[in-house]
Structure formats: C-alpha cells, structure tokens
Design an enzyme around this catalytic site. Structure first.
Site, PDB file in Angstrom:
ATOM      1  N   PRO A  89       0.815  -1.225   0.000  1.00 25.12           N
ATOM      2  CA  PRO A  89       0.000   0.000   0.000  1.00 25.12           C
ATOM      3  C   PRO A  89       0.851   1.278   0.000  1.00 25.12           C
ATOM      4  O   PRO A  89       0.324   2.365  -0.214  1.00 25.12           O
ATOM      5  CB  PRO A  89      -0.830  -0.118   1.281  1.00 25.12           C
ATOM      6  CG  PRO A  89      -0.239  -1.223   2.069  1.00 25.12           C
ATOM      7  CD  PRO A  89       0.559  -2.072   1.159  1.00 25.12           C
ATOM      8  N   GLU A 116       2.692  -7.142   8.725  1.00 26.89           N
ATOM      9  CA  GLU A 116       2.701  -5.680   8.819  1.00 26.89           C
ATOM     10  C   GLU A 116       3.612  -5.050   7.776  1.00 26.89           C
ATOM     11  O   GLU A 116       3.647  -3.832   7.634  1.00 26.89           O
ATOM     12  CB  GLU A 116       3.128  -5.228  10.219  1.00 26.89           C
ATOM     13  CG  GLU A 116       2.170  -5.658  11.315  1.00 26.89           C
ATOM     14  CD  GLU A 116       0.730  -5.237  11.056  1.00 26.89           C
ATOM     15  OE1 GLU A 116       0.504  -4.048  10.775  1.00 26.89           O
ATOM     16  OE2 GLU A 116      -0.164  -6.091  11.120  1.00 26.89           O
ATOM     17  N   ARG A 154      -3.458  -8.877 -20.474  1.00 29.30           N
ATOM     18  CA  ARG A 154      -4.342  -8.631 -21.620  1.00 29.30           C
ATOM     19  C   ARG A 154      -3.747  -7.626 -22.605  1.00 29.30           C
ATOM     20  O   ARG A 154      -4.229  -7.497 -23.727  1.00 29.30           O
ATOM     21  CB  ARG A 154      -5.754  -8.237 -21.176  1.00 29.30           C
ATOM     22  CG  ARG A 154      -5.842  -7.060 -20.248  1.00 29.30           C
ATOM     23  CD  ARG A 154      -7.248  -6.890 -19.710  1.00 29.30           C
ATOM     24  NE  ARG A 154      -8.207  -6.585 -20.758  1.00 29.30           N
ATOM     25  CZ  ARG A 154      -8.285  -5.426 -21.383  1.00 29.30           C
ATOM     26  NH1 ARG A 154      -7.452  -4.448 -21.084  1.00 29.30           N
ATOM     27  NH2 ARG A 154      -9.188  -5.220 -22.312  1.00 29.30           N
ATOM     28  N   ASP A 169     -10.181   0.767 -24.911  1.00 26.38           N
ATOM     29  CA  ASP A 169     -10.594   0.546 -23.536  1.00 26.38           C
ATOM     30  C   ASP A 169     -10.773   1.851 -22.793  1.00 26.38           C
ATOM     31  O   ASP A 169     -10.145   2.843 -23.118  1.00 26.38           O
ATOM     32  CB  ASP A 169      -9.539  -0.272 -22.795  1.00 26.38           C
ATOM     33  CG  ASP A 169      -9.566  -1.714 -23.237  1.00 26.38           C
ATOM     34  OD1 ASP A 169     -10.656  -2.281 -23.262  1.00 26.38           O
ATOM     35  OD2 ASP A 169      -8.493  -2.237 -23.566  1.00 26.38           O
TER      36      ASP A 169
END
Ligand code: ADE
Length: 237
Positions: A89, A116, A154, A169
């Site tokens: 993150p 963690e 993809r 897209d």
C-alpha cells in the site's frame, strides 16, 4: 512474458492461473507464470519467515533474509529480464498508464508482502518498483499481484484476439475517458428500449453518440480524470 510470483501462499494463485484469459495465454506459450514459496528460502529448524517488529507494535514483519535470497535466486533464473515489483500500500498507485509500462517489460518478478510489512533493509537492498492497487489495506500482496497480472497480461501482444484488442478501452486515451453504454439483444427489456441511434445503421452518427456518451459519463462520474480537483468535487456535495 515471464512472470515470477514470490509469495508465502502460492496456492492462492492456482484457481486464477488455471482460468480464462491467463490460461489461454499460458497454453499458447505467450505468458509463463512461475510460483515460488518464499518459505523455501527460510533458514533454521523452524523455517521462520516473520518476526516481531523492533521497537514494538502489533503484527509481524517479514524477515529480510528469505525475501532477499528468494528474489536473488529467482533473478538468477529469470536473467536481467525480471522487473521487480513489490505489492504494497506504500507504492505508486496502479493505473492504466503504469499497466501499459509494465506490459512492455520482457518479464516481471512480483513480490507479495504479508503481515505488517517487509523489513526495510530488504527493500533498500532489492530496490523494487513499489506498487499499490489502491488506498485500502489488503491482507497481503497476493490479490494485488493477481490484479496486476490480470491488467498487464491482456496487453501482451497475442493474448487478446484481434477483435478484442482493437477495442478502445476505458482509461487508454488522453485524457482517459470512461466507456460508452453497451446494449445487446433483446431490443426491449422490461419496458426499456435500446437507444434509437444504435439501431439506425448510421455509423458516423453512432460514433458521434458514443463519443458524447464517453465525455458525459466521465464528467458525471469521474471528473477528476478531466483534471478537476477531487477535493473540490467533494466539497460540492
Ligand atoms: N498489500 C496490502 N494492501 C495492498 C494494496 N492496497 N496494494 C498492493 N499491495 C497491498
């Protein structure tokens, strides 16, 4: 493209790797996915991969040795081709531009964090490209790695059929716009009909309608993509 995944839970990937687009790409020899268990590089009788954080605090931290040594071993197999990504993150936030950048690499080594976090010395030594899939906390990097693989694969040439890959897209343009609404049969469902223009056979008119839809939807739903300040948007409501 060769994709090496380093994780404490390789079995989390087995369902995904055996399905749909990725399976097709693997069967066609376009993508080669290899799973590695970080625990195989753990030392000592108990093969411990994590430990309590120095300085105290909750949770467990991945020790540096199995992380560094597993990456070094996989790097040696993959050659210099492997672009090392740590799913965390704390990383730069994944978007279609970064997906396009990663799809150009001949290979990826995806390191999935757990607990963690990862001992900072492992990160300093390995210098990975740190990537987050969004501002929320997952139980670990595995699901994030699958998201990244799904988006990248993809774009690898030959993975999508011609018809699919010629499609424009969402997020691929400049500015990136959302897609127009799509309709298929039946012409009427529960009293709702398909917009007349799509039944007209007038292709320039259809193209114009779709372009308008893309701009309108983006303005309504994601004006940040058009350069609006999201903070300003929030204070409007
Ligand atoms: N690991 C935990 N949360 C994550 C996130 N949001 N993105 C990438 N890896 C993660």
């Amino acid at each position: 493209m060769r994709i090496d995944v380093l994780t404490l839970f390789p079995e989390m990937f087995s369902g995904y790797v055996g399905q749909s687009l990725l399976k097709r790409a693997i069967d066609a020899g376009i993508v080669d996915v290899r799973l590695h268990n970080i625990r195989d590089w753990a030392q000592g009788k108990h093969r411990q991969v994590d430990d309590r954080p120095f300085g105290g605090g909750p949770g467990m931290v991945l020790r540096p040795e199995p992380v560094v040594e597993s990456v070094e071993a996989v790097r040696a197999q993959a050659g210099e081709a492997g672009h090392l990504v740590l799913l965390t993150p704390q990383g730069r936030k994944l978007d279609q531009r970064i997906v396009e950048e990663l799809a150009e690499k001949p290979g990826l080594i995806l390191l999935c964090g757990r607990y963690e976090g990862v001992d900072q010395r492992a990160i300093d030594i390995l210098q990975p490209d740190e990537i987050s899939i969004g501002d929320y906390i997952l139980g670990g990097g595995e699901v994030a790695a699958m998201v990244l693989v799904d988006a990248v694969v993809r774009l690898v040439p030959g993975v999508l059929g011609d018809e699919e890959s010629n499609r424009q897209d969402s997020f691929s343009g400049d500015p990136p716009l959302l897609e127009f609404a799509q309709y298929t049969r039946p012409r009427e469902y529960r009293g709702r009909t398909v917009p007349e223009v799509l039944m007209s056979g007038n292709h320039p008119e259809i193209a114009r309608w779709r372009e308008e839809q893309k701009m309108q939807r983006t303005r309504e739903r994601r004006s940040d993509l058009l350069g609006d300040d999201p903070a300003e948007r929030r204070s409007d409501v």
